[in-house]
Design a protein around this motif. Structure first.
Motif, PDB file in Angstrom:
ATOM      1  N   TYR A  65       0.805  -1.223   0.000  1.00  0.00           N
ATOM      2  CA  TYR A  65       0.000   0.000   0.000  1.00  0.00           C
ATOM      3  C   TYR A  65       0.838   1.274   0.000  1.00  0.00           C
ATOM      4  N   ARG A 115      -6.467   0.129   7.578  1.00  0.00           N
ATOM      5  CA  ARG A 115      -7.456  -0.618   6.797  1.00  0.00           C
ATOM      6  C   ARG A 115      -8.579  -1.161   7.662  1.00  0.00           C
ATOM      7  N   TRP A 135      -7.954   0.864  -1.640  1.00  0.00           N
ATOM      8  CA  TRP A 135      -7.153  -0.141  -0.933  1.00  0.00           C
ATOM      9  C   TRP A 135      -7.328  -1.510  -1.570  1.00  0.00           C
TER      10      TRP A 135
END
Length: 124
Positions: free
Chosen positions: A36, A72, A81
């Motif tokens: 990420y 998250r 995401w």
């Protein structure tokens, strides 16, 4: 200890040794970096969390840093995401075929909601 997952009605089991091999493959495929943000990764993240019906299989896991993994938890189904996670799985040669049978356990989302106009659309 045994790990279990149910995908499209099929049950999967893995020994701890198998789970460790899977984790090692995930870490190596990401070069030890969070998929990420690019920082060093320390946790294995489920792209689609268990609480949202995500299976405990290799193709639903990526390497993440602690900060991104914790973030998250608050926005787990944000398309941005999800897209980053699914792209990482595809780059390492993973199979997203399990998504065809997935439905968010809350009933909020389906595969159709996730695939519209995203880079991994139509790929399994």
């Amino acid at each position: 200890m045994r790990y279990r997952a149910r995908v499209n009605g099929k049950h999967y089991r893995a020994s701890t040794a198998t789970a460790e091999k899977i984790a090692l493959r995930i870490v190596e495929a990401s070069n030890g970096r969070c998929v990420y943000c690019g920082e060093p990764g320390h946790t294995i993240d489920h792209i689609v969390p268990h609480r949202r019906g995500g299976p405990n299989i290799e193709d639903n896991k990526v390497l993440a840093c602690r900060r991104c993994n914790c973030h998250r938890k608050r926005c787990s189904m944000d398309l941005r995401w999800l897209t980053m996670g699914f792209q990482a799985v595809l780059r390492r040669g993973g199979d997203l075929g399990w998504l065809k049978g997935w439905r968010d356990v809350s009933g909020d989302l389906s595969l159709g909601d996730l695939t519209g106009g995203h880079p991994w659309q139509g790929r399994d």
